[in-house]
Scaffold this motif. Structure first.
Motif, mmCIF file in Angstrom:
data_model
loop_
_atom_site.group_PDB
_atom_site.id
_atom_site.type_symbol
_atom_site.label_atom_id
_atom_site.label_comp_id
_atom_site.label_asym_id
_atom_site.label_seq_id
_atom_site.Cartn_x
_atom_site.Cartn_y
_atom_site.Cartn_z
ATOM 1 N N GLY A 220 11.762 -23.804 -18.274
ATOM 2 C CA GLY A 220 12.716 -22.952 -17.549
ATOM 3 C C GLY A 220 12.233 -21.515 -17.480
ATOM 4 N N SER A 221 11.335 -21.124 -18.366
ATOM 5 C CA SER A 221 10.788 -19.766 -18.350
ATOM 6 C C SER A 221 9.445 -19.713 -17.642
ATOM 7 C CB SER A 221 10.550 -19.271 -19.777
ATOM 8 O OG SER A 221 11.737 -19.092 -20.437
ATOM 9 N N GLY A 222 9.044 -20.830 -17.027
ATOM 10 C CA GLY A 222 7.734 -20.845 -16.377
ATOM 11 C C GLY A 222 7.674 -19.864 -15.211
ATOM 12 N N ILE A 223 6.492 -19.276 -15.027
ATOM 13 C CA ILE A 223 6.271 -18.421 -13.845
ATOM 14 C C ILE A 223 4.925 -18.799 -13.238
ATOM 15 C CG2 ILE A 223 7.643 -16.485 -14.709
ATOM 16 C CD1 ILE A 223 4.962 -15.054 -15.310
ATOM 17 N N ILE B 219 17.092 -12.224 -5.721
ATOM 18 C CA ILE B 219 17.444 -12.778 -4.399
ATOM 19 C C ILE B 219 16.200 -13.081 -3.565
ATOM 20 C CG2 ILE B 219 19.771 -11.765 -4.346
ATOM 21 C CD1 ILE B 219 18.763 -9.660 -2.395
ATOM 22 N N THR B 220 15.060 -12.476 -3.914
ATOM 23 C CA THR B 220 13.831 -12.773 -3.159
ATOM 24 C C THR B 220 12.979 -13.813 -3.885
ATOM 25 O OG1 THR B 220 12.673 -10.974 -4.261
ATOM 26 C CG2 THR B 220 13.697 -10.456 -2.124
ATOM 27 N N PHE B 221 13.451 -14.337 -5.002
ATOM 28 C CA PHE B 221 12.670 -15.298 -5.797
ATOM 29 C C PHE B 221 11.289 -14.734 -6.091
ATOM 30 C CE2 PHE B 221 15.963 -17.654 -3.759
ATOM 31 C CZ PHE B 221 16.337 -18.624 -4.679
ATOM 32 N N SER B 222 11.276 -13.505 -6.600
ATOM 33 C CA SER B 222 10.014 -12.811 -6.909
ATOM 34 C C SER B 222 9.059 -13.729 -7.677
ATOM 35 C CB SER B 222 10.347 -11.574 -7.738
ATOM 36 O OG SER B 222 9.238 -11.162 -8.477
ATOM 37 N N ASP B 223 7.774 -13.554 -7.407
ATOM 38 C CA ASP B 223 6.740 -14.413 -7.965
ATOM 39 C C ASP B 223 6.729 -14.467 -9.492
ATOM 40 O OD1 ASP B 223 4.955 -16.055 -6.907
ATOM 41 O OD2 ASP B 223 3.301 -14.631 -6.770
ATOM 42 N N GLY B 224 7.104 -13.374 -10.123
ATOM 43 C CA GLY B 224 6.960 -13.338 -11.584
ATOM 44 C C GLY B 224 8.216 -13.713 -12.333
ATOM 45 N N THR B 225 9.241 -14.161 -11.596
ATOM 46 C CA THR B 225 10.497 -14.431 -12.282
ATOM 47 C C THR B 225 10.752 -15.933 -12.340
ATOM 48 O OG1 THR B 225 12.827 -13.837 -12.358
ATOM 49 C CG2 THR B 225 11.934 -14.149 -10.189
ATOM 50 N N SER B 226 11.480 -16.369 -13.372
ATOM 51 C CA SER B 226 11.873 -17.781 -13.393
ATOM 52 C C SER B 226 13.140 -17.882 -12.541
ATOM 53 C CB SER B 226 12.084 -18.248 -14.830
ATOM 54 O OG SER B 226 12.450 -17.192 -15.671
ATOM 55 N N HIS B 227 13.527 -19.036 -12.182
ATOM 56 C CA HIS B 227 14.599 -19.354 -11.237
ATOM 57 C C HIS B 227 15.556 -18.221 -10.904
ATOM 58 C CE1 HIS B 227 13.232 -23.393 -11.919
ATOM 59 N NE2 HIS B 227 13.283 -23.133 -13.179
#
Ligand code: DHE
Length: 522
Positions: free
Chosen positions: A372-375, A514-522
């Motif tokens: 769940g913390s994967g990026i 809201i942009t599902f940034s690349d470095g964030t998890s879900h």
């Protein structure tokens, strides 16, 4: 007079004999609960003004912590100290009683959910934000020390509001696509709606009795709440928190299951959920024009015959995907074609192709990967993903072109969370467990080398990172009751500000979410 003295010495003798007894019977725990706890925590232990007292919520309080809370109370809450009221043996009996599983699985029906809904009387909608800060660069900081959320301006770090949440918020809050409203979930299944523009709570509803996390639909109209208790997935309308649908979660053969987690798959316009007790993944359409799903046939044990399963289409059409084992948490590749899940035993990962609906690879990921913390990010022209492990001092980096492990980064202890940002060359990884819990590793995304280990609060737990919308600052929690959020310059890695907070856990930037940034998890 003489008689009274004799009887009080007799009572004292009895009291000291009782106190010397090693433990009281379970029945005593039950009656003590009814007398001292039920008024706040509910007759069935499912919560009231106080939280639910059941093993599902208490198992995170290891060792003698439950007895300590009963005897000492909880600061900043209405939980009083019982040390002067109950003996040690009575406190131990109570602690044992509330850690005992409920005799029957409780129900929490659509009617119960609807009855729990309360909308704030003083809420007033606004046409524009009440503040001059950039509404898309706001941070929410969950302060678990006293169950509040702080709303921060992401440019100046000024606190715009601090509001009370339900007890024990868990998981990432979910924002409407325009970033205006946010939904926050507690482990007891409460979902709170907050208007960031108006800086006001809109209302709350209890969607389950023990919940995992929430997901918002692509169009922002629906909220899915994953529940352990009961075994359901609740769909709420985001507009007014009305209950829209409750799915009883069972596999094809009717075996009930908890939901491990639910996430939005934006490119698929669906919710995807993993089931904890049965080997199935579900995909639920959030597109009103979704294709029909035919579920086929099943042999019904009760009826002793083959039965056609219901088919569905359009909004909330449900598709089942069989897996080899039940899955815990999971992660998607960036185009949401594949789901990477951790098996419940915590020894491996599996890749499920959501288009074809079957498992296509297995990954060697021992040591409880925390997927769940994967990026993920681009490395040498190829996309890689990384995950921490809850039981091993390492991060695993996986190439998603062939699902091979391309690197293992040794850390100073097992970690919980990872974060990066499109504009940052680094991944930040905490060391949540063990003697080095005060360390925060900063890792080069290309070389996979640790470039610096920060120790901004020696001896204290330092964990979870979130960037501002530009990737200029990285906010780090000092995860202690008398804690802080530390703002680092994401480039120089120097401390810029320290904001005192009560056990800050997760921090969430509106834009990145809201942009599902690349470095964030879900
Ligand atoms: Fe979490 C996110 C599961 C224990 C703090 N945690 C999540 C998510 C899942 C999950 C599935 C993703 C939800 C989302 O964001 O939509 N967590 C689990 C577990 O299975 C586990 C290991 C055991 C359990 O008790 O449930 C677990 N989690 C914890 C904690 O003990 C933590 C550290 C403290 C707490 O508050 O309970 C914790 N979990 C968090 C936080 C997030 C989270 C702060 C959000 C991270 C983010 O950046 O999005």
């Amino acid at each position: 007079m003489i008689l009274r003295t004799a009887s009080s010495s007799f009572l004292l003798l009895v009291a000291s004999l009782v106190a010397a007894l090693p433990a009281l019977a379970a029945d005593d725990g039950h009656s003590l609960y009814a007398e001292h706890c039920a008024a706040c925590h509910g007759g069935q232990r499912l919560g009231g003004t106080g939280p639910a007292l059941i093993p599902e919520t208490l198992k995170r309080m290891r060792g003698p912590v439950v007895s300590k809370v009963i005897s000492g109370g909880r600061a900043a809450t209405q939980m009083p100290s019982f040390s002067g009221v109950l003996s040690e043996a009575e406190i131990a009996a109570l602690a044992d009683y509330i850690k005992t599983p409920l005799a029957n699985k409780p129900d929490w029906t659509e009617t119960d959910i609807a009855a729990s809904r309360s909308m704030a009387d003083d809420y007033e909608s606004v046409d524009a934000p009440k503040f001059s800060a950039d509404p898309l660069n706001i941070f929410l900081v969950v302060e678990t020390g006293d169950h509040h959320v702080s709303v921060l301006d992401g440019d100046t770090f000024e606190r715009l509001d601090r509001f009370a949440t339900p007890f024990a918020v868990h998981g990432g809050p979910k924002f409407t696509p325009n970033g205006r409203f946010v939904f926050i979930m507690s482990r007891d299944g409460w979902v709170q709606k907050y208007d960031i523009w108006a800086l006001q709570e809109v209302g709350r509803v209890r969607a389950g009795l023990n919940s995992r996390n929430i997901a918002i639909s692509k169009d922002g109209r629906w909220l899915a709440v994953a529940n352990y208790l009961p075994n359901t997935l609740t769909i709420l309308s985001t507009a007014d928190l009305a209950v829209e649908r409750v799915f009883d979660v069972t596999d094809k053969g009717g075996t009930p299951s908890r939901v491990s987690a639910v996430y939005q798959a934006p490119t698929r316009d669906s919710f995807v959920l993993a089931l904890k007790d049965v080997a199935e993944i579900w995909e639920i359409a959030t597109d009103p024009n979704a294709e029909p799903v035919y579920e086929g046939y099943v042999h019904s044990r009760e009826k002793g015959m083959v039965e056609a399963l219901p088919s569905s289409k359009g909004l909330f059409a449900r598709r089942r995907i069989a897996t080899s084992e039940p899955l815990d948490d999971f992660f998607f590749d960036p185009d949401y074609r594949n789901l990477i899940g951790a098996t419940r035993g915590g020894s491996k990962g599996v890749v499920v192709n959501l288009n074809v609906g079957r498992e296509i690879a297995q990954l060697p990921l021992p040591g409880m990967p925390h997927l769940g913390s994967g990026i993920s990010w681009m490395r040498d022209g190829k996309r890689v993903m990384a995950t921490p492990h809850l039981k091993e001092s390492k991060l695993s980096v996986i190439g998603i072109d062939d699902w091979s492990v391309v690197g293992t980064i040794k850390t100073e202890g097992p970690g919980f969370f990872l974060r990066s940002h499109e504009n940052s060359p680094y991944v930040w990884a905490d060391v949540f467990f063990g003697p080095n819990k005060d360390a925060m590793h900063v890792i080069d995304k290309q070389s996979l080398q640790i470039v610096k280990t920060l120790r901004p609060a020696p001896g204290q737990t330092v964990a979870h990172v979130e960037f501002d919308r530009y990737g200029k600052y990285a906010l780090v929690s000092v995860w202690e009751d008398d804690g802080a959020v530390i703002v680092f310059d994401a480039k120089t890695l120097e401390e810029v500000r320290r904001l005192p907070m009560r056990k800050p856990s997760g921090k969430y930037n509106v834009w990145n979410k809201i942009t599902f940034s690349d470095g964030t998890s879900h």
